[in-house]
Design an enzyme around this catalytic site. Structure first.
Site, PDB file in Angstrom:
ATOM      1  N   HIS A  44       0.866  -1.054  -0.026  1.00  0.00           N
ATOM      2  CA  HIS A  44       0.328   0.166  -0.269  1.00  0.00           C
ATOM      3  C   HIS A  44       1.069   1.243   0.461  1.00  0.00           C
ATOM      4  O   HIS A  44       1.774   1.136   0.137  1.00  0.00           O
ATOM      5  CB  HIS A  44      -0.971   0.581   1.195  1.00  0.00           C
ATOM      6  CG  HIS A  44      -2.168  -1.083   0.939  1.00  0.00           C
ATOM      7  ND1 HIS A  44      -3.039  -1.061   1.661  1.00  0.00           N
ATOM      8  CD2 HIS A  44      -2.418  -2.517   0.530  1.00  0.00           C
ATOM      9  CE1 HIS A  44      -3.924  -2.020   1.881  1.00  0.00           C
ATOM     10  NE2 HIS A  44      -3.572  -2.102   0.410  1.00  0.00           N
ATOM     11  N   GLU A  46       1.283   3.816   1.574  1.00  0.00           N
ATOM     12  CA  GLU A  46       1.726   4.129   3.275  1.00  0.00           C
ATOM     13  C   GLU A  46       3.486   3.322   3.725  1.00  0.00           C
ATOM     14  O   GLU A  46       3.959   3.706   3.730  1.00  0.00           O
ATOM     15  CB  GLU A  46       1.608   3.337   4.474  1.00  0.00           C
ATOM     16  CG  GLU A  46      -0.061   4.388   4.886  1.00  0.00           C
ATOM     17  CD  GLU A  46      -1.461   3.748   4.247  1.00  0.00           C
ATOM     18  OE1 GLU A  46      -2.372   3.697   4.608  1.00  0.00           O
ATOM     19  OE2 GLU A  46      -0.977   2.934   2.998  1.00  0.00           O
ATOM     20  N   CYS A  69      -4.938   0.881   6.873  1.00  0.00           N
ATOM     21  CA  CYS A  69      -5.904  -0.183   6.822  1.00  0.00           C
ATOM     22  C   CYS A  69      -5.635  -0.614   7.730  1.00  0.00           C
ATOM     23  O   CYS A  69      -4.362  -0.422   8.515  1.00  0.00           O
ATOM     24  CB  CYS A  69      -6.074  -0.992   5.979  1.00  0.00           C
ATOM     25  SG  CYS A  69      -4.269  -1.344   5.054  1.00  0.00           S
ATOM     26  N   ALA A 158     -29.659   6.409 -39.810  1.00  0.00           N
ATOM     27  CA  ALA A 158     -30.503   5.527 -39.487  1.00  0.00           C
ATOM     28  C   ALA A 158     -29.892   4.666 -39.902  1.00  0.00           C
ATOM     29  O   ALA A 158     -30.866   3.706 -39.697  1.00  0.00           O
ATOM     30  CB  ALA A 158     -31.762   6.342 -40.745  1.00  0.00           C
TER      31      ALA A 158
END
Length: 366
Positions: A44, A46, A69, A158
């Protein structure tokens, strides 16, 4: 915190299904470490920042865009890493709505004597992780509907011909939208009319080498809504890679799709159509944060009628397609009072075209 948010944005194409997170460690007014979460299963933000800071993390302040976390997942708890490094103060942009965290990370830090502050630049942090937050808070992904139209509000001739309404810059912007999404979703009408593949094309992303490489390593899941299994398995869409086909058809067709590497999911509602609401819950349960809908008027209109759309991205080209061309949405309305209200949050030039970003106006915000 602004620098931490800048770092977090680097994970926009690769962090799924995890949130995009950045971290900056400051000591004596100097940045001594920084990092961002690259992809699921890897360290992560950090951890990257602490590794760079080394011994200088002692008594430092860590700025992180999401609460660290506190649980053991595919990687160890970041709160413990900050405690073990001797950080004196942690400033989080916001609490993590993930029930496995939800304030526990900040409590772990406080219990260790670390000074904690939360809510710094929270608005910017929430924007960065709209999909993750909606999945955690509501059990649904964040749904964007992308559409391209002419100045007279038409999306195709179309005959179904629609290539190309917009120019290269707009198409490059769409490639980046695909790359940041967990899922790109379309319908049988679009695949049959355009021979669409809906893949991410690296040479059209308009990104630097680092972000392009990350985007290519995590392609979005392509989901095809094909209630009657009209798209043949030899279509370019299937030849471009594995896909999830959502249908109302009988389950005996499943093996035929599985044999070619595709998944089939039968989700019919009481009217005999694919249940889009159930599908969104199913995708969220699979960890899907953001869905990009690239579809024709019928499917885009169905998402709109069901109130499943969080954001419209409409690319407008400087041309007229005429009164017989196809409309933007299949959304029959009889009275002005029935018209859905939208708030335009951004309008800017993209090459020779314009991009309008609009969000539905909820009853409580009128």
């Amino acid at each position: 915190m602004a620098r931490a948010l800048e770092l977090a944005r680097k994970g926009i194409y690769s962090a799924h299904p995890n949130p995009r997170v950045g971290c900056v460690i400051v000591r004596d007014g100097q940045i001594v470490g920084e990092g961002w979460h690259v992809r699921a299963g890897e360290p992560h933000a950090e951890v990257h920042a602490l590794r760079q800071a080394g011994d200088k993390a002692l008594d430092a302040t860590a700025y992180v865009t999401l609460e660290p976390c506190s649980h053991q997942g595919r990687t160890p708890p970041c709160a413990d890493a900050l405690v073990n490094a001797g950080v004196a103060r942690v400033v989080a942009a916001m609490q993590d709505p993930n029930p496995e965290v939800a304030g526990k990370g900040l409590l772990r830090l406080m219990a260790a004597g670390i000074s904690v502050q939360s809510g710094v630049l929270e608005g910017e942090a929430r924007v960065l992780n709209k999909g993750f937050l909606k999945r955690m808070e509501h059990g649904l992904p964040y749904v964007r509907v992308k559409m391209a139209m002419s100045l007279d509000g038409r999306t195709a001739m179309a005959s179904g011909e629609s290539q190309w309404i917009t120019g290269p810059a707009a198409r490059s912007a769409v490639q980046r939208l695909r790359a940041q999404s967990s899922v790109v979703l379309t319908g049988a009408d679009t695949v049959l009319a355009d021979g669409a593949r809906l893949t991410v094309r690296p040479d059209e992303l308009g990104l630097g080498a680092e972000l392009t490489a990350l985007a290519v390593t995590r392609p979005p899941l392509r989901v095809l809504i094909d209630g009657r299994l009209r798209v043949p398995l030899d279509a370019p869409f299937f030849q471009a890679g594995n896909t999830l086909v959502v249908t109302c058809a009988a389950a005996e067709a499943r093996e035929r799709y599985h044999d070619q590497g595709h998944e089939m999911l039968a989700l019919a509602n009481s009217e005999g159509h694919v249940d889009l609401r159930k599908l969104m819950h199913e995708l969220a349960a699979r960890g899907v944060n953001e869905v990009l809908v690239e579809a024709g008027p019928r499917l885009a209109g169905a998402f709109t009628r069901l109130g499943l759309v969080d954001e419209y991205q409409i690319f407008i080209a400087g041309k007229f397609l005429g009164s017989t061309a196809r409309p933007l949405l299949d959304l029959p309305l009889a009275q002005m009072s029935e018209a859905p209200a939208l708030k335009i949050v951004e309008m800017r030039a993209v090459g020779d075209d314009w991009r309008v970003i609009a969000i539905p106006v909820t009853a409580g915000s009128v």
